[in-house]
Design a protein around this motif. Structure first.
Motif, PDB file in Angstrom:
ATOM      1  N   THR A   2      28.552  61.042 167.943  1.00 32.92           N
ATOM      2  CA  THR A   2      29.506  60.525 166.965  1.00 32.92           C
ATOM      3  C   THR A   2      29.404  61.319 165.673  1.00 32.92           C
ATOM      4  O   THR A   2      28.291  61.546 165.171  1.00 32.92           O
ATOM      5  CB  THR A   2      29.197  59.033 166.680  1.00 32.92           C
ATOM      6  OG1 THR A   2      29.254  58.331 167.928  1.00 32.92           O
ATOM      7  CG2 THR A   2      30.205  58.434 165.710  1.00 32.92           C
ATOM      8  N   ILE A   3      30.564  61.745 165.162  1.00 30.14           N
ATOM      9  CA  ILE A   3      30.592  62.555 163.942  1.00 30.14           C
ATOM     10  C   ILE A   3      31.301  61.772 162.847  1.00 30.14           C
ATOM     11  O   ILE A   3      32.276  61.063 163.120  1.00 30.14           O
ATOM     12  CB  ILE A   3      31.384  63.874 164.177  1.00 30.14           C
ATOM     13  CG1 ILE A   3      30.929  64.566 165.468  1.00 30.14           C
ATOM     14  CG2 ILE A   3      31.269  64.795 162.967  1.00 30.14           C
ATOM     15  CD1 ILE A   3      29.525  65.064 165.470  1.00 30.14           C
ATOM     16  N   GLY A   4      30.814  61.923 161.598  1.00 32.02           N
ATOM     17  CA  GLY A   4      31.491  61.275 160.463  1.00 32.02           C
ATOM     18  C   GLY A   4      32.027  62.372 159.547  1.00 32.02           C
ATOM     19  O   GLY A   4      31.368  63.402 159.363  1.00 32.02           O
ATOM     20  N   VAL A   5      33.227  62.166 158.996  1.00 33.96           N
ATOM     21  CA  VAL A   5      33.780  63.109 158.016  1.00 33.96           C
ATOM     22  C   VAL A   5      34.150  62.301 156.783  1.00 33.96           C
ATOM     23  O   VAL A   5      34.973  61.381 156.873  1.00 33.96           O
ATOM     24  CB  VAL A   5      35.032  63.834 158.563  1.00 33.96           C
ATOM     25  CG1 VAL A   5      35.643  64.725 157.490  1.00 33.96           C
ATOM     26  CG2 VAL A   5      34.677  64.652 159.800  1.00 33.96           C
ATOM     27  N   ILE A   6      33.519  62.618 155.650  1.00 36.86           N
ATOM     28  CA  ILE A   6      33.805  61.869 154.421  1.00 36.86           C
ATOM     29  C   ILE A   6      34.793  62.671 153.576  1.00 36.86           C
ATOM     30  O   ILE A   6      34.527  63.816 153.225  1.00 36.86           O
ATOM     31  CB  ILE A   6      32.519  61.624 153.606  1.00 36.86           C
ATOM     32  CG1 ILE A   6      31.491  60.837 154.445  1.00 36.86           C
ATOM     33  CG2 ILE A   6      32.835  60.869 152.312  1.00 36.86           C
ATOM     34  CD1 ILE A   6      30.183  60.556 153.718  1.00 36.86           C
ATOM     35  N   GLY A   7      35.926  62.029 153.255  1.00 33.56           N
ATOM     36  CA  GLY A   7      36.960  62.703 152.451  1.00 33.56           C
ATOM     37  C   GLY A   7      38.123  63.103 153.335  1.00 33.56           C
ATOM     38  O   GLY A   7      38.077  64.145 153.994  1.00 33.56           O
ATOM     39  N   ARG A  31      37.802  56.392 150.835  1.00 33.94           N
ATOM     40  CA  ARG A  31      37.726  55.284 149.863  1.00 33.94           C
ATOM     41  C   ARG A  31      39.063  54.537 149.921  1.00 33.94           C
ATOM     42  O   ARG A  31      40.118  55.158 149.989  1.00 33.94           O
ATOM     43  CB  ARG A  31      37.573  55.832 148.439  1.00 33.94           C
ATOM     44  CG  ARG A  31      36.195  56.247 148.083  1.00 33.94           C
ATOM     45  CD  ARG A  31      36.120  56.682 146.630  1.00 33.94           C
ATOM     46  NE  ARG A  31      37.165  57.648 146.270  1.00 33.94           N
ATOM     47  CZ  ARG A  31      37.250  58.220 145.055  1.00 33.94           C
ATOM     48  NH1 ARG A  31      36.363  57.900 144.128  1.00 33.94           N
ATOM     49  NH2 ARG A  31      38.181  59.070 144.781  1.00 33.94           N
ATOM     50  N   ASP A  32      38.969  53.224 149.869  1.00 32.32           N
ATOM     51  CA  ASP A  32      40.211  52.449 149.932  1.00 32.32           C
ATOM     52  C   ASP A  32      40.756  52.261 148.527  1.00 32.32           C
ATOM     53  O   ASP A  32      40.991  51.152 148.084  1.00 32.32           O
ATOM     54  CB  ASP A  32      39.910  51.078 150.581  1.00 32.32           C
ATOM     55  CG  ASP A  32      41.224  50.403 150.952  1.00 32.32           C
ATOM     56  OD1 ASP A  32      41.204  49.264 151.454  1.00 32.32           O
ATOM     57  OD2 ASP A  32      42.270  51.042 150.707  1.00 32.32           O
ATOM     58  N   SER A  33      40.915  53.385 147.803  1.00 32.70           N
ATOM     59  CA  SER A  33      41.374  53.277 146.402  1.00 32.70           C
ATOM     60  C   SER A  33      42.897  53.203 146.386  1.00 32.70           C
ATOM     61  O   SER A  33      43.562  53.526 147.369  1.00 32.70           O
ATOM     62  CB  SER A  33      40.924  54.524 145.630  1.00 32.70           C
ATOM     63  OG  SER A  33      41.609  55.644 146.179  1.00 32.70           O
ATOM     64  N   THR A  73      38.356  54.920 158.384  1.00 35.20           N
ATOM     65  CA  THR A  73      37.880  53.636 157.878  1.00 35.20           C
ATOM     66  C   THR A  73      37.324  53.762 156.467  1.00 35.20           C
ATOM     67  O   THR A  73      36.944  54.845 156.039  1.00 35.20           O
ATOM     68  CB  THR A  73      36.763  53.078 158.802  1.00 35.20           C
ATOM     69  OG1 THR A  73      36.249  51.872 158.211  1.00 35.20           O
ATOM     70  CG2 THR A  73      35.601  54.074 158.917  1.00 35.20           C
ATOM     71  N   SER A  74      37.321  52.639 155.754  1.00 31.84           N
ATOM     72  CA  SER A  74      36.702  52.653 154.420  1.00 31.84           C
ATOM     73  C   SER A  74      35.347  51.954 154.499  1.00 31.84           C
ATOM     74  O   SER A  74      34.690  51.724 153.496  1.00 31.84           O
ATOM     75  CB  SER A  74      37.616  51.936 153.410  1.00 31.84           C
ATOM     76  OG  SER A  74      37.840  50.612 153.873  1.00 31.84           O
TER      77      SER A  74
END
Ligand code: SAJ
Length: 454
Positions: A2-7, A31-33, A73-74
């Motif tokens: 499983t890989i996560g990508v932030i941004g 981010r759920d901004s 997802t946030s």
């Protein structure tokens, strides 16, 4: 895996989609901004939220979302399920001269990664960052937040992005990929992560700090080459000759391994790569040990000087405009000016750090009545950017070409003269798009970057 990508920006989205092709599951963290929360729903519907055409991205996103291999997802706690997490968050300079970048968004992303990272995982920074950031600042934050030791309990690397808008997927797969770990194990882990997404691109391993210098320096060198062309163009104007003849001459020096890379002068350098990466490199040296760079007294950094020359070009365009108006017996105050081109890159709608804005503000300060045309940029805070060229040209005293958009090469001198209604209309060419003689024969007062012969 499983890989996560932030941004979920123009770097993270294509990266996440391509990882989803090669690995079991990818979480895209966003981010759920108010400004960017909308992306989460679009992405989970398999839609690309980015502006502009990205060949293949919609189809790929649709495919991986349908197969439940990609989910945006946030909920950052899902980072704990990831074997590897990449972070692609922008790092703008608010005020380049004091070399203080705005790492706040990046810091938040790194803290989230640290908070939830699991033992044995790998963290990779893709953002363009100051040399020394990965192995020091980022490492410290990750260790603080996780209570784990980098290098031993988790891998840490820098793999700079080299994507260009409009070719995101292709660039990630075909460009060679620099991967720099804080130790060999981290470099190898990063190679295992990026290897599968490359098609013709090759992996180029090195240390994290060398990777940071490579990325910032490759753009510094491009900015430097452009500044060298700009300075020579200014010299040609002062000496009274045609820069483009000189360029052709220099270019003819070939063979026997001789090389000369002369780029193109212009109304300025925009974008968010070249305008900031030099300052990241300079800051890296400052943080490391500026004293050890033993320039002789009074010798400034060539790279910063190049930046200043490129940032001067919009001012030079104002000087050319004033010179042209003077020849038509007018002052810039009250002059009606048509500014053609707002985006910083020809035939795109990308106007980040556009040099047109510096020119526009300088003309406003001098009391000009300036109106803006761009075929691609439809809105800009506080500026009315028109797509109606005829209305922008009607009744003007001067036309100033700032961006080399394809349509400006077709400007018809009769039409422009008729629309301007002035028998001595000024035309300033910032990108060498028109033929001076055609316009001069039609009564225009012509000035152009590098055209000291006119
Ligand atoms: N420019 C000139 N003269 C030139 C080339 C460019 O004045 O000879 C100006 C352009 O008008 C523009 C600015 O410089 O205002 C930047 O142009 P660019 O072609 O460098 O476009 P960027 O800013 O999108 O740079 C990207 C970078 N790619 C990445 O960071 C992955 C850069 O590294 C690439 O070298 C560049 O694209 C490219 O070669 O297209």
């Amino acid at each position: 895996r499983t890989i996560g990508v932030i941004g979920m920006g123009y770097v993270g989205i294509p990266a996440g989609a391509l990882f989803a092709k090669s690995f079991e599951k990818v979480y895209g963290f966003q981010r759920d901004s108010s400004s960017s929360g909308y992306k989460i729903n679009l992405l989970n519907a398999g839609k690309n939220p980015l502006k502009g055409e990205e060949p293949g991205l919609d189809e790929l996103l649709n495919e991986v979302v349908q197969k439940k291999k990609f989910e945006c997802t946030s909920d950052f706690s899902k980072i704990s399920q990831c074997d590897a997490v990449t972070i692609a968050i922008q790092t703008p300079f608010l005020n380049p001269t004091d070399l203080i970048p705005d790492f706040s968004a990046l810091e938040e992303g790194i803290r989230q990664a640290g908070k939830y990272l699991s033992e044995g995982s790998l963290i990779v920074l893709e953002s363009t960052i100051t040399p020394g950031t990965t192995a020091n600042w980022a490492k410290k934050i990750l260790e603080e937040e996780s209570g784990l030791v980098a290098g031993r309990a988790f891998g840490l690397a820098h793999a700079p992005e080299r994507v260009m808008v409009g070719r995101l997927l292709r660039n990630i797969q075909e460009h060679d990929r620099i991967v720099g770990g804080i130790d060999d194990a981290s470099t190898n882990r990063a190679m295992e992560l990026y290897g599968p997404v490359l098609t013709s691109g090759k992996l180029i391993p090195m240390t994290a700090t060398a990777a940071e210098v490579t990325k910032t320096a490759e753009n510094t060198f491009r900015d430097l080459q452009i500044a060298a062309a700009n300075q020579l163009a200014l010299y040609c104007e002062a000496i009274g000759i045609n820069f483009y003849d000189v360029r052709k001459g220099i270019d003819s020096l070939k063979g026997d391994g001789i090389t000369r890379a002369i780029l193109w002068p212009g109304a300025g350098v925009g974008g968010h790569c070249l305008t900031k990466d030099t300052y990241h490199l300079e800051r890296g040296v400052k943080i490391a040990d500026e004293q050890s760079v033993d320039f002789p007294d009074g010798v400034e950094s060539l790279y910063v000087t190049a930046r200043h020359i490129n940032d001067f070009m919009p001012m030079h365009m104002v000087h050319l405009l004033k010179k042209g108006l003077n020849r038509s017996g007018k002052k810039i105050k009250g002059a009606r000016v048509a500014l053609l081109g707002w985006s910083f890159l020809a035939n795109t709608d990308d106007a980040r750090n556009t040099p047109s804005e510096s020119f526009y503000l300088l003309c406003m300060e001098e009391g000009a009545d300036i109106r803006v045309h761009d075929p691609w940029v439809t809105n800009w805070p506080g500026i009315d950017v028109s797509q109606d060229l005829e209305s922008v040209l009607s009744g003007v005293d001067a036309v100033v070409i700032f961006t080399g958009h394809r349509m400006y090469y077709q400007l018809d001198s009769h039409k422009v003269r008729e629309l301007s209604g002035s028998s001595r209309c000024v035309i300033i060419d910032g990108r060498n798009v028109i033929d001076p003689d055609v316009f001069i024969q039609n009564g225009f007062i012509y000035l152009g970057i590098g055209r000291g012969d006119k």
